[in-house]
Design a protein around this motif. Sequence first.
Motif, PDB file in Angstrom:
ATOM      1  N   TRP A  63       0.829  -1.211   0.000  1.00  0.00           N
ATOM      2  CA  TRP A  63       0.000   0.000   0.000  1.00  0.00           C
ATOM      3  C   TRP A  63       0.864   1.263   0.000  1.00  0.00           C
ATOM      4  CZ3 TRP A  63      -4.816  -2.327   2.008  1.00  0.00           C
ATOM      5  CH2 TRP A  63      -4.655  -3.289   3.019  1.00  0.00           C
ATOM      6  N   GLY A 121       9.466   4.499   9.971  1.00  0.00           N
ATOM      7  CA  GLY A 121       8.428   3.723   9.296  1.00  0.00           C
ATOM      8  C   GLY A 121       7.131   3.832  10.073  1.00  0.00           C
ATOM      9  N   GLY A 122       6.156   2.994   9.718  1.00  0.00           N
ATOM     10  CA  GLY A 122       4.836   3.089  10.327  1.00  0.00           C
ATOM     11  C   GLY A 122       4.798   2.592  11.767  1.00  0.00           C
ATOM     12  N   SER A 123       5.454   1.459  12.029  1.00  0.00           N
ATOM     13  CA  SER A 123       5.422   0.909  13.394  1.00  0.00           C
ATOM     14  C   SER A 123       6.033   1.899  14.378  1.00  0.00           C
ATOM     15  CB  SER A 123       6.209  -0.397  13.463  1.00  0.00           C
ATOM     16  OG  SER A 123       5.701  -1.341  12.569  1.00  0.00           O
ATOM     17  N   VAL A 126       3.642   4.851  15.021  1.00  0.00           N
ATOM     18  CA  VAL A 126       2.547   4.585  15.968  1.00  0.00           C
ATOM     19  C   VAL A 126       3.122   4.388  17.373  1.00  0.00           C
ATOM     20  CG1 VAL A 126       0.581   3.113  16.523  1.00  0.00           C
ATOM     21  CG2 VAL A 126       1.159   3.551  14.123  1.00  0.00           C
ATOM     22  N   HIS A 156      -1.521  -2.033  13.738  1.00  0.00           N
ATOM     23  CA  HIS A 156      -0.763  -0.806  13.974  1.00  0.00           C
ATOM     24  C   HIS A 156       0.743  -0.990  13.948  1.00  0.00           C
ATOM     25  CE1 HIS A 156      -4.479   1.296  14.818  1.00  0.00           C
ATOM     26  NE2 HIS A 156      -4.838   0.284  15.582  1.00  0.00           N
ATOM     27  N   GLY A 157       1.233  -2.189  13.646  1.00  0.00           N
ATOM     28  CA  GLY A 157       2.675  -2.323  13.518  1.00  0.00           C
ATOM     29  C   GLY A 157       3.253  -3.497  14.271  1.00  0.00           C
ATOM     30  N   GLU A 227      -7.337   3.255  12.908  1.00  0.00           N
ATOM     31  CA  GLU A 227      -7.151   3.525  11.477  1.00  0.00           C
ATOM     32  C   GLU A 227      -8.493   4.037  10.928  1.00  0.00           C
ATOM     33  OE1 GLU A 227      -5.411  -0.281   9.524  1.00  0.00           O
ATOM     34  OE2 GLU A 227      -6.123  -0.817  11.509  1.00  0.00           O
ATOM     35  N   SER A 232      -5.173  -3.669   7.034  1.00  0.00           N
ATOM     36  CA  SER A 232      -4.691  -5.064   7.078  1.00  0.00           C
ATOM     37  C   SER A 232      -5.685  -5.992   7.761  1.00  0.00           C
ATOM     38  CB  SER A 232      -3.356  -5.147   7.822  1.00  0.00           C
ATOM     39  OG  SER A 232      -2.423  -4.300   7.224  1.00  0.00           O
ATOM     40  N   ASP A 260      -4.412   6.547  12.856  1.00  0.00           N
ATOM     41  CA  ASP A 260      -3.285   5.867  12.209  1.00  0.00           C
ATOM     42  C   ASP A 260      -3.515   5.890  10.697  1.00  0.00           C
ATOM     43  OD1 ASP A 260      -1.320   4.259  11.255  1.00  0.00           O
ATOM     44  OD2 ASP A 260      -1.746   2.538  12.555  1.00  0.00           O
ATOM     45  N   VAL A 262      -1.205   5.460   8.380  1.00  0.00           N
ATOM     46  CA  VAL A 262      -0.050   4.871   7.690  1.00  0.00           C
ATOM     47  C   VAL A 262      -0.451   4.360   6.300  1.00  0.00           C
ATOM     48  CG1 VAL A 262       1.532   2.884   7.768  1.00  0.00           C
ATOM     49  CG2 VAL A 262       1.316   4.384   9.749  1.00  0.00           C
ATOM     50  N   VAL A 263      -1.642   3.789   6.201  1.00  0.00           N
ATOM     51  CA  VAL A 263      -2.120   3.344   4.888  1.00  0.00           C
ATOM     52  C   VAL A 263      -2.918   4.449   4.189  1.00  0.00           C
ATOM     53  CG1 VAL A 263      -3.752   1.786   3.726  1.00  0.00           C
ATOM     54  CG2 VAL A 263      -2.148   0.882   5.416  1.00  0.00           C
ATOM     55  N   LYS A 290       4.695   4.913   4.700  1.00  0.00           N
ATOM     56  CA  LYS A 290       4.434   4.390   3.355  1.00  0.00           C
ATOM     57  C   LYS A 290       4.411   5.452   2.246  1.00  0.00           C
ATOM     58  CE  LYS A 290       1.778   0.489   5.209  1.00  0.00           C
ATOM     59  NZ  LYS A 290       2.466  -0.743   4.883  1.00  0.00           N
TER      60      LYS A 290
END
Length: 463
Positions: A63, A121-123, A126, A156-157, A227, A232, A260, A262-263, A290
């Motif tokens: 994504w 990164g995303g993890s 968050v 969330h990671g 989110e 996911s 969140d 991230v996506v 991302k």
Amino acid sequence: MALNDAAKAVGAVGAAMRDHVLLPAQEMAKLGKAAQPVLTHAEGIYVYAEDGRRLIDGPAGMWCAQVGYGRREIVDAMAHQAMVLPYASPWYMASSPAARLAQKIATLTPGDLNRIFFTTGGSTAVDSALRFSEFYNNVLGRPQKKRIIVRYDGYHGSTALTAACTGRTGNWPNFDIEQDRISFLSSPNPRHAGNRSQEAFLDDLVQEFEDRIESLGPDTIAAFLAEPILASGGVIIPPKGYHARFKAICEKHDILYISDEVVTGFGRCGEWFASEKVFGVVPDIITFAKGVTSGYVPLGGLAISEAVLARISGENARGSWFTNGYTYSNQPVACAAALANIELMEREGIVDQAREMADHFAAALASLRDLPGVAETRSVGLVGCVQCLLDPTRADGTAEDKAFTLKIDERCFELGLIVRPLGDLCVISPPLIISRAQIDDMVAIMRQAITEVGAAHGLTAKE
Ligand code: PMP
């Protein structure tokens, strides 16, 4: 090198991966036994396998490949930055790309979310947002206000803390996950409404949140982490009005609302960020990753509200230090890539294009509903899925449905389309530069794959 030699060299890549790399999702029974398909290069929305086959990148990597592959502007920006200043300590040095990127992102975020913390990164974005919520309440002198409320089906990671917030329960048994401070609410999956209307389902979800706050005590709850779309967990789009009602409850109880994105951020839902423009809420914190670099290099971050920060800074700081120290916060090459990516997206109107393409994408997916085995299609912007159930009346897929869906995904791959298998879902979230004709190509492949695999399972045409 002759073509044959080149092919053999690529074959060696698959072998080296199989023999030496531990993958982020590894079936341990197959460790060292199964090789992944090897990709050699990519261009636009296409990736190329070592046998020379061209595949449409249906999930945009993970994504993330918003602007597609082979974008010289991003590569040049990274090369230039790596040459002039590849690194600057975030502890005591400012660098131009980080400063300019933060300033730029602040113009794209809703409300007063104008202060940016960069991560890897995303993890880590968050994780940092959650650690910020702890810090915030410690500075405010309320050390007991630390619980985090999340939802089943949320993701969330993969740090210890973010994994603890994952509501995909299938992930839990693999690790020892400390969840003392984490409290899970029902998944806002509209298919779980049963006999209830969507409005009544939403009322029940809201009531559950209020009851939970009451039972745990509002003074013990730091944050609600959500989110906008549970990506996911199954591309779950909550009932209309869900986010705004949850935000109002958070405000009432002084609970931070962490969105969140991230996506969903960076154009995936047809807006720079989905929280406000698509779902009607201005969160206290937004996490992103991302699409911020279109996947060219790792970067994530969080945008924090000025009003929130005002409560714990300046004369309200009470001597505190925010210490969440990443060596690679503000990484100049990553920030330069993100700046070039955003400039490119603005210049080519890629977010507008994604918004304008959303109806065609939704209609193309919906055209598959006449096929037996297709229970539902759904999408927001350019993230969508086809839910494949042998019995379409089931709310959730069984093991049999998941095996059926995996076969469809495998057939799509053979036919030239990568689809992200996710239980009973074929997930599609293509690069945002995708054209109408390319969407039609993807859906034609899916139609063929679903028809063939359905026939092999004895499914007959719908009435
Ligand atoms: N939050 C969400 C909503 C995600 O989907 C993901 C990854 N898919 C993450 C956080 C973690 O991001 P990363 O894999 O970059 O650490």
